[in-house]
Motif scaffolding. Structure first.
Motif, PDB file in Angstrom:
ATOM      1  N   SER A 101       0.791  -1.091   0.093  1.00  0.00           N
ATOM      2  CA  SER A 101      -0.053   0.048  -0.135  1.00  0.00           C
ATOM      3  C   SER A 101       0.744   1.147   0.051  1.00  0.00           C
ATOM      4  CB  SER A 101      -0.890  -0.126   1.087  1.00  0.00           C
ATOM      5  OG  SER A 101      -1.841  -0.966   0.869  1.00  0.00           O
ATOM      6  N   LEU A 102       1.992   1.165   0.897  1.00  0.00           N
ATOM      7  CA  LEU A 102       2.791   2.288   0.709  1.00  0.00           C
ATOM      8  C   LEU A 102       3.648   2.511  -0.423  1.00  0.00           C
ATOM      9  CD1 LEU A 102       4.749   1.591   4.060  1.00  0.00           C
ATOM     10  CD2 LEU A 102       3.332   3.894   3.605  1.00  0.00           C
ATOM     11  N   LYS A 103       3.741   1.479  -1.171  1.00  0.00           N
ATOM     12  CA  LYS A 103       4.402   1.567  -2.648  1.00  0.00           C
ATOM     13  C   LYS A 103       3.645   2.093  -3.564  1.00  0.00           C
ATOM     14  CE  LYS A 103       6.974  -1.553  -5.613  1.00  0.00           C
ATOM     15  NZ  LYS A 103       7.364  -3.028  -5.885  1.00  0.00           N
ATOM     16  N   VAL A 157      -4.886  11.360   3.635  1.00  0.00           N
ATOM     17  CA  VAL A 157      -4.509  11.127   2.027  1.00  0.00           C
ATOM     18  C   VAL A 157      -4.231   9.767   1.983  1.00  0.00           C
ATOM     19  CG1 VAL A 157      -3.337  13.234   1.806  1.00  0.00           C
ATOM     20  CG2 VAL A 157      -1.940  11.416   2.716  1.00  0.00           C
ATOM     21  N   ASP A 158      -3.887   8.825   3.031  1.00  0.00           N
ATOM     22  CA  ASP A 158      -3.821   7.395   2.840  1.00  0.00           C
ATOM     23  C   ASP A 158      -4.453   6.890   4.251  1.00  0.00           C
ATOM     24  OD1 ASP A 158      -2.635   6.754   0.303  1.00  0.00           O
ATOM     25  OD2 ASP A 158      -0.642   7.936   1.381  1.00  0.00           O
ATOM     26  N   LEU A 159      -4.830   5.615   4.240  1.00  0.00           N
ATOM     27  CA  LEU A 159      -5.123   5.086   5.441  1.00  0.00           C
ATOM     28  C   LEU A 159      -4.503   3.710   5.501  1.00  0.00           C
ATOM     29  CD1 LEU A 159      -6.853   4.883   8.277  1.00  0.00           C
ATOM     30  CD2 LEU A 159      -8.673   3.834   6.776  1.00  0.00           C
ATOM     31  N   PHE A 160      -3.721   3.461   6.402  1.00  0.00           N
ATOM     32  CA  PHE A 160      -2.937   2.081   6.546  1.00  0.00           C
ATOM     33  C   PHE A 160      -3.138   1.376   7.956  1.00  0.00           C
ATOM     34  CE2 PHE A 160      -0.020   4.832   4.314  1.00  0.00           C
ATOM     35  CZ  PHE A 160      -0.162   4.413   2.829  1.00  0.00           C
ATOM     36  N   HIS A 167      -0.047   7.559  -4.120  1.00  0.00           N
ATOM     37  CA  HIS A 167       0.444   8.617  -4.996  1.00  0.00           C
ATOM     38  C   HIS A 167       1.320   9.608  -4.007  1.00  0.00           C
ATOM     39  CE1 HIS A 167      -3.177  10.073  -3.102  1.00  0.00           C
ATOM     40  NE2 HIS A 167      -2.704  11.317  -3.074  1.00  0.00           N
ATOM     41  N   VAL A 168       1.208   9.222  -2.719  1.00  0.00           N
ATOM     42  CA  VAL A 168       2.150  10.067  -1.689  1.00  0.00           C
ATOM     43  C   VAL A 168       3.456   9.563  -1.389  1.00  0.00           C
ATOM     44  CG1 VAL A 168       2.230  10.968   0.701  1.00  0.00           C
ATOM     45  CG2 VAL A 168       0.192  10.798  -0.471  1.00  0.00           C
ATOM     46  N   THR A 169       4.358  10.353  -1.655  1.00  0.00           N
ATOM     47  CA  THR A 169       5.748   9.568  -1.458  1.00  0.00           C
ATOM     48  C   THR A 169       6.010   9.816   0.091  1.00  0.00           C
ATOM     49  OG1 THR A 169       6.504  10.585  -3.476  1.00  0.00           O
ATOM     50  CG2 THR A 169       8.311   9.790  -1.844  1.00  0.00           C
TER      51      THR A 169
END
Length: 239
Positions: A26-28, A159-162, A31-33
């Motif tokens: 998911s990190l990879k 922006v993301d949810l992990f 679209h966020v670095t």
């Protein structure tokens, strides 16, 4: 996207768990670095995130009860109640105090923000060396937003949810202030853990909060567009 100065080596499935593999992917693909100084720093984050999820499940399966501060309790062998929270007693190790929440869980009653702090402490304890944990959190106090700043908790626009992230379901038409909302750990696969409600999907969290609104309520509970995380980079120094 993951960015590491000397390149990213895909972790072996033999060295990381399926959950960590899922978080890595998911990190990879984001679209966020996400910048890391070293591969080890990235692997530390994956491990700590998994430990947050594990601690959330452990708290859900425990006998800890739910209530506001006025009716709260902590095991008196380790903790002393003050005006701003529960202070670890002198001579007691922070590591022992946190473990006791899970060992003697029937002696603890607290609300959802405190549960997040407890989960974070437990996950960090399982992720760094114990003597560092006891050094960093030697003046441990626990209640709501009163906690040691070495945890490095911060909130950002979502922006993301992990898995391992913390979110907040806001309940604008609450009946009792304690149900103004629910702080939840994201477990993955659209599952969340919130102390006082338990494990459920986003829809189930909202449904539970809607059942706790005032009688003339018109606005549904909803998920705020933000996440809370730990300072993984800082904590990785103490692995």
């Amino acid at each position: 996207m993951i960015q590491i100065p000397y390149g990213v080596m895909k972790p072996s499935s033999k060295t990381i768990s399926p959950l960590q593999q899922s978080i890595y992917q998911s990190l990879k693909e984001s679209h966020v670095t996400y910048h890391y100084f070293t591969q080890r720093e990235m692997l530390f984050e994956l491990q700590l995130r998994e430990n947050i999820v594990k601690a959330a499940f452990q708290l859900n399966e425990s006998k800890v009860n739910f209530s506001g501060f006025e009716n709260s309790t902590f095991n008196k062998e380790y903790w002393e109640k003050t005006e701003v929270g529960y202070q670890l007693k002198k001579g007691k190790k922070p590591s022992d105090g946190i473990r006791d929440v899970f060992i003697n869980s029937d002696q603890y009653i607290f609300e959802c923000v405190t549960s997040i702090v407890i989960i974070y402490y437990k996950a960090v304890l399982e992720s760094i060396q114990e003597h560092y944990f006891n050094y960093l959190f030697s003046q441990m106090i626990v209640w709501a937003h009163n906690y040691d700043k070495d945890l490095g908790m911060y909130s950002i626009k979502k922006v993301d949810l992990f898995p391992g992230d913390v979110v907040y379901f806001y309940n604008p038409d609450y009946e009792k202030p304690i149900w103004m909302g629910e702080n939840c750990v994201y477990l993955g696969n659209d599952l969340f853990y919130g102390h006082g409600i338990g494990v459920g999907t986003a829809a189930e969290m909202i449904e539970a909060l809607n059942s706790l609104r005032k009688s003339e309520a018109t606005e549904s509970a909803y998920l705020l567009p933000q996440v809370t995380r730990l300072d993984f980079r800082y904590l990785s120094r103490f692995e």
